[in-house]
Design a protein around this motif. Structure first.
Motif, mmCIF file in Angstrom:
data_model
loop_
_atom_site.group_PDB
_atom_site.id
_atom_site.type_symbol
_atom_site.label_atom_id
_atom_site.label_comp_id
_atom_site.label_asym_id
_atom_site.label_seq_id
_atom_site.Cartn_x
_atom_site.Cartn_y
_atom_site.Cartn_z
ATOM 1 N N ASP A 1 14.948 7.468 -17.661
ATOM 2 C CA ASP A 1 15.331 8.674 -16.560
ATOM 3 C C ASP A 1 14.435 8.632 -15.656
ATOM 4 O OD1 ASP A 1 13.467 9.543 -18.501
ATOM 5 O OD2 ASP A 1 14.174 11.531 -18.238
ATOM 6 N N LEU A 2 13.132 8.099 -15.994
ATOM 7 C CA LEU A 2 12.202 8.120 -14.728
ATOM 8 C C LEU A 2 12.565 7.125 -13.868
ATOM 9 C CD1 LEU A 2 9.655 8.857 -13.306
ATOM 10 C CD2 LEU A 2 8.398 7.292 -15.194
ATOM 11 N N ILE A 3 12.981 5.757 -14.629
ATOM 12 C CA ILE A 3 13.179 4.549 -13.624
ATOM 13 C C ILE A 3 14.480 4.785 -13.050
ATOM 14 C CG2 ILE A 3 14.062 2.233 -14.035
ATOM 15 C CD1 ILE A 3 10.842 2.819 -14.535
ATOM 16 N N VAL A 4 15.601 5.593 -13.549
ATOM 17 C CA VAL A 4 16.764 5.828 -12.770
ATOM 18 C C VAL A 4 16.099 6.695 -11.323
ATOM 19 C CG1 VAL A 4 18.834 7.060 -12.524
ATOM 20 C CG2 VAL A 4 18.232 5.525 -14.422
ATOM 21 N N ARG A 5 15.536 7.568 -11.631
ATOM 22 C CA ARG A 5 14.859 8.379 -10.462
ATOM 23 C C ARG A 5 14.126 7.780 -9.613
ATOM 24 N NH1 ARG A 5 10.590 12.421 -9.708
ATOM 25 N NH2 ARG A 5 9.982 12.009 -11.777
ATOM 26 N N MET A 6 13.455 6.892 -10.045
ATOM 27 C CA MET A 6 12.347 5.949 -9.100
ATOM 28 C C MET A 6 13.360 5.034 -8.178
ATOM 29 S SD MET A 6 9.333 5.173 -11.431
ATOM 30 C CE MET A 6 8.512 4.206 -9.950
ATOM 31 N N GLU A 7 14.194 4.617 -9.000
ATOM 32 C CA GLU A 7 15.231 3.776 -8.079
ATOM 33 C C GLU A 7 16.016 4.431 -6.897
ATOM 34 O OE1 GLU A 7 18.435 0.250 -9.038
ATOM 35 O OE2 GLU A 7 18.810 1.943 -10.281
ATOM 36 N N LYS A 8 16.545 5.634 -7.526
ATOM 37 C CA LYS A 8 17.317 6.411 -6.416
ATOM 38 C C LYS A 8 16.477 6.975 -5.271
ATOM 39 C CE LYS A 8 20.270 10.919 -6.379
ATOM 40 N NZ LYS A 8 20.822 11.685 -7.019
ATOM 41 N N GLU A 9 15.368 7.347 -5.537
ATOM 42 C CA GLU A 9 14.584 7.977 -4.462
ATOM 43 C C GLU A 9 13.650 6.800 -3.658
ATOM 44 O OE1 GLU A 9 13.829 11.952 -7.014
ATOM 45 O OE2 GLU A 9 12.096 10.680 -6.867
ATOM 46 N N LEU A 10 13.124 5.721 -4.368
ATOM 47 C CA LEU A 10 12.418 4.942 -3.579
ATOM 48 C C LEU A 10 13.235 3.743 -2.751
ATOM 49 C CD1 LEU A 10 9.844 3.799 -6.464
ATOM 50 C CD2 LEU A 10 9.433 4.957 -4.442
ATOM 51 N N THR B 1 13.593 -4.255 -1.613
ATOM 52 C CA THR B 1 14.766 -4.319 -2.675
ATOM 53 C C THR B 1 14.112 -3.495 -4.048
ATOM 54 O OG1 THR B 1 15.845 -6.249 -2.110
ATOM 55 C CG2 THR B 1 16.129 -5.508 -4.396
ATOM 56 N N VAL B 2 14.484 -2.435 -4.400
ATOM 57 C CA VAL B 2 14.272 -1.774 -5.524
ATOM 58 C C VAL B 2 15.369 -1.521 -6.449
ATOM 59 C CG1 VAL B 2 13.360 0.676 -6.282
ATOM 60 C CG2 VAL B 2 12.675 -0.438 -3.946
ATOM 61 N N ILE B 3 15.163 -2.050 -7.572
ATOM 62 C CA ILE B 3 16.320 -2.424 -8.677
ATOM 63 C C ILE B 3 15.798 -2.560 -10.022
ATOM 64 C CG2 ILE B 3 16.254 -4.889 -8.296
ATOM 65 C CD1 ILE B 3 19.307 -4.646 -8.114
ATOM 66 N N ARG B 4 16.809 -1.963 -11.106
ATOM 67 C CA ARG B 4 16.302 -2.100 -12.272
ATOM 68 C C ARG B 4 16.847 -3.347 -12.721
ATOM 69 N NH1 ARG B 4 20.531 2.248 -14.647
ATOM 70 N NH2 ARG B 4 21.185 1.921 -12.156
ATOM 71 N N SER B 5 15.916 -3.966 -13.635
ATOM 72 C CA SER B 5 16.173 -5.058 -14.308
ATOM 73 C C SER B 5 16.356 -4.999 -16.053
ATOM 74 C CB SER B 5 15.182 -6.247 -14.093
ATOM 75 O OG SER B 5 13.883 -5.684 -14.570
ATOM 76 N N ALA B 6 16.120 -3.814 -16.288
ATOM 77 C CA ALA B 6 16.245 -3.036 -17.618
ATOM 78 C C ALA B 6 16.158 -1.768 -17.420
ATOM 79 C CB ALA B 6 15.234 -3.692 -18.507
ATOM 80 N N PRO B 7 16.797 -1.030 -18.461
ATOM 81 C CA PRO B 7 16.841 0.396 -18.215
ATOM 82 C C PRO B 7 15.483 1.354 -18.189
ATOM 83 C CG PRO B 7 18.145 -0.179 -20.399
ATOM 84 C CD PRO B 7 17.579 -1.430 -19.701
ATOM 85 N N HIS B 8 14.240 0.238 -18.838
ATOM 86 C CA HIS B 8 12.918 0.719 -18.609
ATOM 87 C C HIS B 8 11.976 0.026 -17.683
ATOM 88 C CE1 HIS B 8 12.735 -2.555 -21.277
ATOM 89 N NE2 HIS B 8 11.314 -2.620 -21.192
ATOM 90 N N GLU C 1 0.904 -1.247 -0.001
ATOM 91 C CA GLU C 1 -0.058 -0.066 0.244
ATOM 92 C C GLU C 1 0.720 1.272 0.054
ATOM 93 O OE1 GLU C 1 -3.991 -1.554 2.315
ATOM 94 O OE2 GLU C 1 -2.455 -0.848 3.412
ATOM 95 N N ALA C 2 1.661 1.327 0.784
ATOM 96 C CA ALA C 2 2.698 2.273 0.827
ATOM 97 C C ALA C 2 3.574 2.707 -0.511
ATOM 98 C CB ALA C 2 3.650 2.256 2.059
ATOM 99 N N VAL C 3 4.131 1.586 -1.102
ATOM 100 C CA VAL C 3 4.847 1.990 -2.268
ATOM 101 C C VAL C 3 3.874 2.426 -3.364
ATOM 102 C CG1 VAL C 3 5.993 0.896 -4.129
ATOM 103 C CG2 VAL C 3 6.561 0.272 -1.870
ATOM 104 N N LEU C 4 2.626 1.655 -3.441
ATOM 105 C CA LEU C 4 1.694 2.139 -4.444
ATOM 106 C C LEU C 4 1.309 3.473 -4.424
ATOM 107 C CD1 LEU C 4 -0.255 -0.926 -4.937
ATOM 108 C CD2 LEU C 4 1.227 -0.215 -6.707
ATOM 109 N N ALA C 5 0.808 3.986 -3.190
ATOM 110 C CA ALA C 5 0.631 5.375 -2.760
ATOM 111 C C ALA C 5 1.646 6.443 -3.295
ATOM 112 C CB ALA C 5 0.406 5.711 -1.447
ATOM 113 N N GLN C 6 2.919 6.041 -3.009
ATOM 114 C CA GLN C 6 3.870 7.046 -3.205
ATOM 115 C C GLN C 6 4.156 7.241 -4.695
ATOM 116 O OE1 GLN C 6 7.335 7.147 -0.497
ATOM 117 N NE2 GLN C 6 8.743 7.985 -2.069
ATOM 118 N N ILE C 7 4.045 6.166 -5.325
ATOM 119 C CA ILE C 7 4.234 5.899 -6.824
ATOM 120 C C ILE C 7 3.377 6.808 -7.425
ATOM 121 C CG2 ILE C 7 4.182 4.653 -8.966
ATOM 122 C CD1 ILE C 7 5.991 2.494 -7.284
ATOM 123 N N ALA C 8 1.884 6.633 -7.207
ATOM 124 C CA ALA C 8 0.737 7.401 -7.519
ATOM 125 C C ALA C 8 0.917 8.879 -7.392
ATOM 126 C CB ALA C 8 -0.315 6.915 -7.019
#
Length: 267
Positions: free
Chosen positions: A159-168, A176-183, A90-97
């Motif tokens: 660029d959005l995915i990089v920012r999300m990883e850095k902030e989340l 664990t919040v991690i990129r599995s591909a650039p997008h 719930e917390a992750v979905l709320a922050q992403i929205a």
């Protein structure tokens, strides 16, 4: 060295850029399984997105799905199924929205992939790549019904995915919040990793991790590459991944897995 089990990531490792297994790589995998060496696919994908790849190879394989959260033997026995908690979901979905409205969110629960809108171009592209059909659902309703996610997946511009990883990542240290591909940005319980999934399967087979060989190409492969006895980075992997691995082979478009197995007399 005599490896007793072989693990491989899928996207960027086993599959080429056209999302297929090259013939020589498939033949090499069939040769090792014919010799009684277990082969396992380790991926952020859901099981249903891995099954067609097993069929394309033409060999039996164990499946470690959701970056280690769901572990399935070749005969279909589920050894482990770990989900995110309700509070974290719930917390992750709320922050992403609130903070990242441009991200396309996906909710994977066991054997089902839920989305808010199947017409979303990102969803349609993922359906084409994985050959899995998503199901439209209200995520809040899923949570209320107790259908908790194996993982959450954000899709968007690099660029959005990089920012999300850095902030989340610092905002949710229990995940664990991690990129599995650039997008693509994977969100799972911190207790889950490709290494923990591999440990479950090794225990099932009675094999020590020092006797395991693994191939990978991206950041979500780091735990796996550090855990096994011999790790191999693909030639297309970022330099950071190559530095972690024991060896580096050719790229995924150049039969990297096949060449390593052949050079090391595994096939």
């Amino acid at each position: 060295m005599d490896y007793k089990i072989v693990f491989s990531d899928i996207d960027g490792t086993l599959l080429n850029t056209e999302h297929h297994v090259l013939p020589r790589t498939a033949d090499a995998i069939r040769q090792i399984t014919a010799r009684g060496i277990p082969f396992a696919l380790v991926s952020a994908r859901m099981p249903e997105a891995i099954a067609p790849i097993v069929d394309e190879i033409g060999a039996t394989a164990a499946v470690i799905s959701y970056n280690g959260g769901l572990v399935i033997t070749p005969d279909g026995q589920e050894l482990n199924d770990e989900r995110m908690t309700r509070a974290h979901t719930e917390a992750v979905l709320a922050q992403i929205a609130r903070d990242y409205p441009g991200a396309s969110m996906n909710y994977y629960a066991g054997h089902t992939w839920y989305v808010r809108d199947r017409a979303d171009p990102e969803v349609q592209q993922e359906e084409r790549i994985t050959t899995v059909t998503s199901v439209e659902a209200d995520f809040a309703a899923l949570i209320a019904a107790g259908t908790l996610p194996s993982k959450l997946l954000a899709m968007g511009e690099a660029d959005l995915i990089v920012r999300m990883e850095k902030e989340l990542s610092p905002a949710f240290p229990e995940l664990t919040v991690i990129r599995s591909a650039p997008h693509l940005l994977e969100i799972i319980a911190r207790t889950v990793s490709k290494a923990t999934g591999i440990a479950v399967l090794l225990n099932h087979y009675g094999i020590d991790r020092t006797e395991a060989l693994a191939f990978g190409d991206n950041y979500n492969d780091i735990a796996m590459l550090r855990y096994v006895g011999h790790s191999v980075a693909m030639g297309n992997a970022p330099d950071k991944i190559k530095a972690i691995a024991t060896s580096v082979t050719e790229g995924n478009d150049a039969d990297g897995i096949y060449h390593f197995l052949r050079k090391n007399l595994v096939v």
